[in-house]
Design a protein around this motif. Sequence first.
Motif, PDB file in Angstrom:
ATOM      1  N   PHE A 199      -4.094  -7.489  -9.927  1.00  0.00           N
ATOM      2  CA  PHE A 199      -4.434  -8.349  -8.793  1.00  0.00           C
ATOM      3  C   PHE A 199      -3.798  -9.718  -8.918  1.00  0.00           C
ATOM      4  O   PHE A 199      -3.234 -10.087  -9.951  1.00  0.00           O
ATOM      5  CB  PHE A 199      -5.945  -8.486  -8.683  1.00  0.00           C
ATOM      6  N   ARG A 231      -3.930  -3.548 -19.649  1.00  0.00           N
ATOM      7  CA  ARG A 231      -5.141  -2.782 -19.364  1.00  0.00           C
ATOM      8  C   ARG A 231      -4.823  -1.622 -18.424  1.00  0.00           C
ATOM      9  O   ARG A 231      -5.338  -0.511 -18.585  1.00  0.00           O
ATOM     10  CB  ARG A 231      -6.157  -3.732 -18.724  1.00  0.00           C
ATOM     11  N   TYR A 243     -10.830  -0.376 -21.715  1.00  0.00           N
ATOM     12  CA  TYR A 243     -11.876  -0.156 -20.706  1.00  0.00           C
ATOM     13  C   TYR A 243     -11.710   1.180 -19.978  1.00  0.00           C
ATOM     14  O   TYR A 243     -12.606   2.008 -19.911  1.00  0.00           O
ATOM     15  CB  TYR A 243     -11.866  -1.312 -19.706  1.00  0.00           C
ATOM     16  N   LEU A 247     -11.304 -14.319 -22.119  1.00  0.00           N
ATOM     17  CA  LEU A 247     -11.283 -15.500 -21.260  1.00  0.00           C
ATOM     18  C   LEU A 247     -10.656 -16.697 -21.966  1.00  0.00           C
ATOM     19  O   LEU A 247     -10.371 -17.704 -21.337  1.00  0.00           O
ATOM     20  CB  LEU A 247     -12.704 -15.855 -20.822  1.00  0.00           C
ATOM     21  N   ASN A 307      -7.706 -11.424 -13.805  1.00  0.00           N
ATOM     22  CA  ASN A 307      -9.155 -11.247 -13.898  1.00  0.00           C
ATOM     23  C   ASN A 307      -9.536 -10.294 -15.019  1.00  0.00           C
ATOM     24  O   ASN A 307     -10.027  -9.202 -14.785  1.00  0.00           O
ATOM     25  CB  ASN A 307      -9.720 -10.751 -12.566  1.00  0.00           C
ATOM     26  N   PRO A 308      -9.306 -10.723 -16.263  1.00  0.00           N
ATOM     27  CA  PRO A 308      -9.794  -9.887 -17.367  1.00  0.00           C
ATOM     28  C   PRO A 308     -11.315  -9.846 -17.339  1.00  0.00           C
ATOM     29  O   PRO A 308     -11.954 -10.770 -16.830  1.00  0.00           O
ATOM     30  CB  PRO A 308      -9.288 -10.623 -18.610  1.00  0.00           C
ATOM     31  N   PHE A 309     -11.891  -8.773 -17.867  1.00  0.00           N
ATOM     32  CA  PHE A 309     -13.339  -8.708 -17.964  1.00  0.00           C
ATOM     33  C   PHE A 309     -13.800  -9.689 -19.041  1.00  0.00           C
ATOM     34  O   PHE A 309     -13.074  -9.922 -20.013  1.00  0.00           O
ATOM     35  CB  PHE A 309     -13.789  -7.291 -18.334  1.00  0.00           C
ATOM     36  N   PRO A 310     -14.999 -10.238 -18.897  1.00  0.00           N
ATOM     37  CA  PRO A 310     -15.469 -11.218 -19.882  1.00  0.00           C
ATOM     38  C   PRO A 310     -15.909 -10.554 -21.188  1.00  0.00           C
ATOM     39  O   PRO A 310     -17.023 -10.749 -21.649  1.00  0.00           O
ATOM     40  CB  PRO A 310     -16.626 -11.910 -19.171  1.00  0.00           C
TER      41      PRO A 310
END
Lengths: 520, 263
Positions: free
Chosen positions: B103, B172, B119, B158, B107-110
């Motif tokens: 995107f 990812r 993931y 993050l 926006n990596p996951f926290p």
Amino acid sequence: MNTPQAFLLAIKEQWLKFVSSLALAVVFFALFGVLAIVIGNGLNFFWPKTIQSVEYSSAGSSPKTLFGYVSGERHRGTKGERVWLHLDSYERARNQTQLVLSPEQIIAQHTLSGVARIDLNDGRFLLSQPQYLRAAGDVVELSQLAVLQDATAVIVKQKSLLVEGELLSINQDIARLRMQGGAENSPAMLALLARYTSLREDIRELDRALDNYEIVLLSADGQKQQLQLQHVRQVFYPNDMTLWQKLMVFKNNLLLFLSEDTRDANQSGGVFPAIFGTVLMVLLMSVFVSPLGIMAAIYLTEYAPNNTVVSIIRLAVSNLAAVPSVVYGVFGLGFFVYKVGGNIDALFYADSLPNPTFGTPGLLWASLTMALLTLPVVIVATEEGLRRVPESLRHSSYALGATRYETIRRIVLPVASSSLMTGIILAIARAAGEVAPMLMVGAVRYAPELPVDAQWPFLHLDRQFMHLGVFIYEGAFQGQSTPQGAGMMFAACLLLLTVVLILNFIAIMVRSRLQKKYGH
Amino acid sequence: MFTDKGLNGVATDNIAIKVEDLSLRFGDKFALRDISLAIPANSITAVIGPSGCGKSTLIGCFNRLNDLNPEAKVSGKVYINDRNIYGLRQNIPALRTQVGMVFQQPNPFPISVYENVVYGLRIKGITDRRILDDIVESSLMQAALWDEVKDILFQSALKLSGGQQQRLVIARALALQPEILMLDEPTSALDPISTLMIEELIYKLKEKCTIIVVTHNLQQAARVSEQTVFLNKGDLIEYSLTDRMFTMPLHKQTEAFITGRFG
């Protein structure tokens, strides 16, 4: 620009600034006042206060002296009359004698050294001058007090072992034999009765031994009196204490307050059962409310379609938060206690009816009622937290092949966890202070047993329990008649305040940790 | 099936995505109208057009991410591996593991760097630590991030910089070994150096998978892509080899857009 207009505008500006700052000042003083009164009175309860000796004249008779504290003021007309606690003998301590003196009646007032406050085991206290101790007729120095107290403690322990152990079991055996129709002169009965008599004799012996330990006191008007040491819990001399010693007494009183059972109709002793009951009720409530509230919020944010029905439900949930708590209490009583509890009794405890088991206010119903009361808080906080999870995170999770369930479990819930925590803590803080519904569904002013003990099933959900809020409420009524009760009430208030503050503090810590972990 | 707008020198033998008469409406509003095109495998395709022209919506059709919007109604066909992904009984999560997506905002996951990369694999049910370790290393290598993060694999993602985060997000997606990788304005939130790194990365990745890049940046489209799709207001205006589109556009609208007269 027009000059008069600008001037007017400047005045308006100043006016708003002034009025709003005034409002803030009022708010500040109101909050500060509440805190100051609760903290001041609450801590004062534990502080060893100086004992006054007062010479006064009562109408028509010769001047008298008393040892006492000022326990309050009464304003009649212009004279500031003061209420004196006048507890210088065992009898007066039992009756909590008070004396009202106007300033004219008081001849002299001073602080004598050697005046002691003697705390009794029943929770009361008296003020007097200890002279010496007596053990089996011998005069013993006051410094040996601790030794003699240990000696009496041993005897008291022996006695209670006999009374609560052997004597009780023999009584039960005799009662059982009589129930079975055993003759009064049967050998078994005679043996039991003989044992009973000898035990009574032993106990009387111990009582006589206890009589031997006495403390001799000199009251303010110079009369000697004896007090059995078995009644004495501690003796201290507030007038002769250094600040450090006072602090130690303060600390001891505080610890006793937190750890001991209540005594003497909640007017002295500790509040441990109330703390225990409050915390247990709140924990059970969290166990009920968290899964339910979080699940409901998940449905509302993640699954529910955007239509009128869902909007109405959402509106209803947030309005439920505004329903007065007493209404929840009535609901809990009518639905949980009478309906559900009554049916449980009819189905599972039919043999003990008409004595109710679950069909009466108790711990389970209290925590369920509080769970219902705090449900909107949890749902609203959780919903807000779930909504704050960035849409982009969900999209990336879906784009990696995750289903909705996996996205919620692995991304949405962890990221929203700090909000979930906040909701639960808000619920706990709210539930810890509620009184009105508690009175209806299970909290009592005095519960003989804790809801947790060593007997199967260990956690007794059907039992009534004590609660700090209810304790304060009761204290407020009794505090009008006895100063000691009022002190307890303030101390309990301070404790409740502390408990809620600690809970909020934990919430903030947990939340900031989770926020650090999951960013966003 | 292709209209006269298509097939301007674009190869037609090895096709990764074939789109036939694809339309998408949000309620009554058309976001895409009768799009037909074929994207060759192992190449880089740029999607350009003015804001709101349907660029992101178009690639959202290739992994059915548009399904998340309940208002979106799709008609037409999209073939990936000779299967219409809008046909009956399609396994959408499986499709999304084949068609990766990156995107605009990094926006990596926290969670940790490592957990970010694995993931998708965990979702697939892979738990063998050795397999996961291997894939983490190879994906981060492919995303040119391994050397920078190999010592902080278990720290929060993050903490990485924006450019690193974007490469992590690419890693990812690569961990699932997708056939197609779609990037939605992947560099618009990044500085020029990070942008350059991502572009180089895209260029290398085309050996492994088919790449579609949505971009606002015409120079970027010209630099990295082999063919370019130009959309305007939901219509496919021109689809041709990038060199040809930027030197001799067939349509007036295309010419106006690439010369900067609108958009």
